[in-house]
Design an enzyme around this catalytic site. Structure first.
Site, short mmCIF file in Angstrom:
data_model
loop_
_atom_site.label_atom_id
_atom_site.label_comp_id
_atom_site.label_asym_id
_atom_site.label_seq_id
_atom_site.Cartn_x
_atom_site.Cartn_y
_atom_site.Cartn_z
CG ASP A 1 -54.68 -42.30 12.58
OD1 ASP A 1 -53.49 -42.54 12.30
OD2 ASP A 1 -55.52 -42.01 11.70
CE LYS B 1 -54.82 -46.19 12.12
NZ LYS B 1 -53.47 -45.64 12.29
P1 NDP Z 1 -54.22 -34.92 13.16
O1 NDP Z 1 -55.68 -35.15 13.28
O2 NDP Z 1 -53.47 -34.40 14.32
O3 NDP Z 1 -53.93 -33.98 11.90
C1 NDP Z 1 -54.36 -34.29 10.63
C2 NDP Z 1 -54.02 -33.15 9.71
O4 NDP Z 1 -54.30 -33.55 8.36
C3 NDP Z 1 -54.85 -31.91 9.96
O5 NDP Z 1 -54.12 -30.78 9.62
C4 NDP Z 1 -56.02 -32.12 9.00
O6 NDP Z 1 -56.69 -30.92 8.63
C5 NDP Z 1 -55.32 -32.72 7.82
N1 NDP Z 1 -56.29 -33.55 7.06
C6 NDP Z 1 -57.08 -34.54 7.53
N2 NDP Z 1 -57.84 -35.04 6.55
C7 NDP Z 1 -57.52 -34.36 5.45
C8 NDP Z 1 -57.96 -34.40 4.10
N3 NDP Z 1 -58.90 -35.27 3.70
N4 NDP Z 1 -57.39 -33.53 3.23
C9 NDP Z 1 -56.42 -32.67 3.63
N5 NDP Z 1 -55.98 -32.57 4.89
C10 NDP Z 1 -56.51 -33.40 5.77
O7 NDP Z 1 -53.61 -36.34 12.68
P2 NDP Z 1 -52.13 -36.85 12.77
O8 NDP Z 1 -51.18 -35.73 12.56
O9 NDP Z 1 -52.01 -37.69 13.97
O10 NDP Z 1 -52.08 -37.85 11.53
C11 NDP Z 1 -51.73 -37.42 10.22
C12 NDP Z 1 -51.36 -38.62 9.37
O11 NDP Z 1 -50.26 -39.30 9.98
C13 NDP Z 1 -52.44 -39.69 9.20
O12 NDP Z 1 -52.30 -40.29 7.93
C14 NDP Z 1 -52.09 -40.70 10.27
O13 NDP Z 1 -52.60 -41.98 9.97
C15 NDP Z 1 -50.59 -40.66 10.19
N6 NDP Z 1 -49.88 -41.17 11.36
C16 NDP Z 1 -50.06 -40.59 12.59
C17 NDP Z 1 -49.35 -41.05 13.68
C18 NDP Z 1 -49.42 -40.39 15.00
O14 NDP Z 1 -48.64 -40.76 15.87
N7 NDP Z 1 -50.28 -39.42 15.21
C19 NDP Z 1 -48.45 -42.21 13.57
C20 NDP Z 1 -48.27 -42.68 12.21
C21 NDP Z 1 -48.99 -42.18 11.18
P3 NDP Z 1 -58.18 -30.62 9.17
O15 NDP Z 1 -57.98 -30.09 10.55
O16 NDP Z 1 -58.73 -29.62 8.24
O17 NDP Z 1 -58.94 -31.93 9.13
#
Ligand code: NDP
Length: 452
Positions: free
Chosen positions: A172, A132
């Site tokens: 991510d 990571k």
């Molecule tokens: P994105 O950046 O596309 O989206 C993240 C989302 O979570 C946004 O809506 C963001 O809101 C919100 N968010 C981020 N930080 C916080 C916080 N501290 N409190 C509340 N909301 C928050 O990321 P992904 O959708 O790719 O990833 C989301 C999760 O899924 C992560 O944990 C990631 O590790 C996991 N994941 C992702 C994969 C992938 O293929 N993308 C694969 C496996 C796991 P805002 O815009 O306000 O920051």
């Protein structure tokens, strides 16, 4: 019995050593605690692992790289961020795991994510190790040009440490298609070679895989549907609360509709939206993917939808199934109590470790079916590995072919977690099952490869 006690003592000793060595890494400690709390039966069966210091090696990264990332913003001001890559385990394949760009990124969070990634990648059934990386850079509010300059500087250093057979990063939080494109462009320029397999999540015109964008969210729903069907409940007609509005959340919502469920919430770090009619997916995509706006705008543009400040409130909304898809530790004990009081049947983790350990325990005590991240969100990295296969073959598979393979992988992930849990006398504890099944394969490979 004696072996179980010995194994337990070994786990406790290793955990104490980890905490003593790096006292300032709470997220990493949590993961170690969670994993060590469930794999004791495997260690009892394999006393030789203790002699080989297998756990001590499993939780110590093979390599940690930190580096300076200098860049110049649009106003001509020099900025300096910190870059990281944690190469945690190459026991069953090249290091594989995403890059996160978010101000909260530090070594504790990356070591927790990299450890999760080892087990997740093992459960995918594909030959990929765990890693990571990322930076404390915040892409929010930055121009495309600033993001490009940052990505180019980041990759200038990272390129020394990665490669299609060495370490294969992906996206991510904060790293989507735009960032992967800039990162790949700079890598190619430095190497003077078209090594498409060095990054996954690429654009379709330069080696990306169909269905990679959808994979994590779709995969989560395939897993949850399989778990609910297997327990005689089913997903059709169920209301679903989703947190986040990024990549995982958006495609979880899309697949929930396709499987006959009704997603009614989404959120960002400022607040959450409730739409009792069901989230309007086209509007959500327009705001988040095209305009890169805030979720508040959804309620401003959709009649009947409400916006509330504070993202944690999303768990007070009544729903049959809850899917945390935003970030780690977003669903605590209080939120779990609210969900259970509202009759939640199942919780599926789309994000990595979104539920705190006490929230998970509360779900399990109250008979809520709990799908843990490392088994339920394995879809993203799995299609990334399929992207690597296509890059090696120099072929592109159809959407349907990738999607079918994704579905098979998710069903297999569920079966592995279920079977291991049953085998070790913890039926329906899919978290313990996932940890055990993931660990068994990596531990066997590590042991066979000697003290390295
Ligand atoms: P994105 O950046 O596309 O989206 C993240 C989302 O979570 C946004 O809506 C963001 O809101 C919100 N968010 C981020 N930080 C916080 C916080 N501290 N409190 C509340 N909301 C928050 O990321 P992904 O959708 O790719 O990833 C989301 C999760 O899924 C992560 O944990 C990631 O590790 C996991 N994941 C992702 C994969 C992938 O293929 N993308 C694969 C496996 C796991 P805002 O815009 O306000 O920051």
């Amino acid at each position: 019995m004696a072996d179980m006690e010995k194994a337990k003592a070994y786990c406790e000793r290793v955990l104490a050593e980890i905490i003593k060595r790096d006292p300032d890494q709470p997220e990493f400690h949590n993961t170690c605690k969670e994993v060590l709390g469930t794999i004791t039966p495997v260690l009892a069966e394999h006393p030789e692992y203790e002699e080989a210091c297998l756990l001590e090696r499993f939780f110590e990264p093979e390599r940690v790289i930190t580096f300076r990332v200098p860049w110049v913003d649009d106003a001509g001001k020099v900025r300096v961020n910190r870059g990281f890559r944690v190469q945690m385990s190459s026991a069953i394949g090249p290091y594989k795991g995403g890059l996160r760009f978010h101000p909260s990124v530090n070594l504790s969070i990356l070591k927790f994510l990299a450890t999760e990634q080892i087990l997740k990648n093992s459960l995918s059934g594909l030959p990929i190790g765990g890693g990571k990386g990322g930076s404390d850079f915040d892409p929010k509010g930055k121009s495309d040009c600033e993001v490009m300059k940052f990505c180019q500087s980041f990759m200038t250093e990272l390129s020394r440490h990665i490669g299609p057979d060495v370490d294969v990063p992906a996206g991510d939080i904060g790293v989507g298609g735009r960032e992967i494109g800039y990162l790949y462009g700079q890598y190619k320029r430095i190497r003077n070679a078209y090594e498409a397999g060095v990054l996954t999540g690429k654009g379709l015109s330069f080696g990306g895989s169909l269905a990679r964008t959808e994979a994590t969210g779709y995969g989560l729903l395939y897993f949850v549907e399989c778990m609910l069907n297997d327990n005689g409940i089913g997903l059709k007609g169920k209301t679903v609360s989703v947190s986040g509005s990024g990549n995982v959340a958006t495609y979880a919502i899309e697949k929930a509709y396709q499987l006959g469920a009704k997603p009614i919430t989404c959120s960002d770090s400022n607040g959450y939206v409730v739409d009792p009619e069901g989230i309007d997916l086209a509007l959500l995509k327009q705001i988040k993917e095209v305009e890169r706006g805030r979720i508040k705008e959804y309620a401003e543009r959709k009649e009947g939808a409400e916006y509330h400040e504070g993202c944690a409130g999303v768990w007070t909304v009544k729903a049959d199934v809850a899917l945390p898809c935003a970030t780690q530790n977003e669903l605590n004990l209080e939120a779990a109590q609210a969900l259970v009081a509202n009759g939640v049947v199942a919780v599926g983790e789309g994000a990595n470790m979104p539920c705190t350990l006490d929230a998970i325990a509360y779900f399990q005590e109250n008979g809520v079916y709990f799908a843990p991240a490392k088994a339920a969100n394995v879809g993203g990295v799995s299609v990334s590995a399929l992207e690597m296969s296509q890059n090696s073959e120099r072929l592109s598979w159809t959407f349907e072919e990738v999607d079918q393979r994704l579905k098979d992988i998710m069903i297999n992930s569920y079966k592995q977690a279920k079977d291991a849990a049953e085998h070790y006398g913890m039926p329906k504890n899919y978290l313990a099952g996932a940890n055990i099944a993931g660990f068994q394969k990596v531990a066997a490979a590590m042991f066979a490869q000697g003290i390295v």
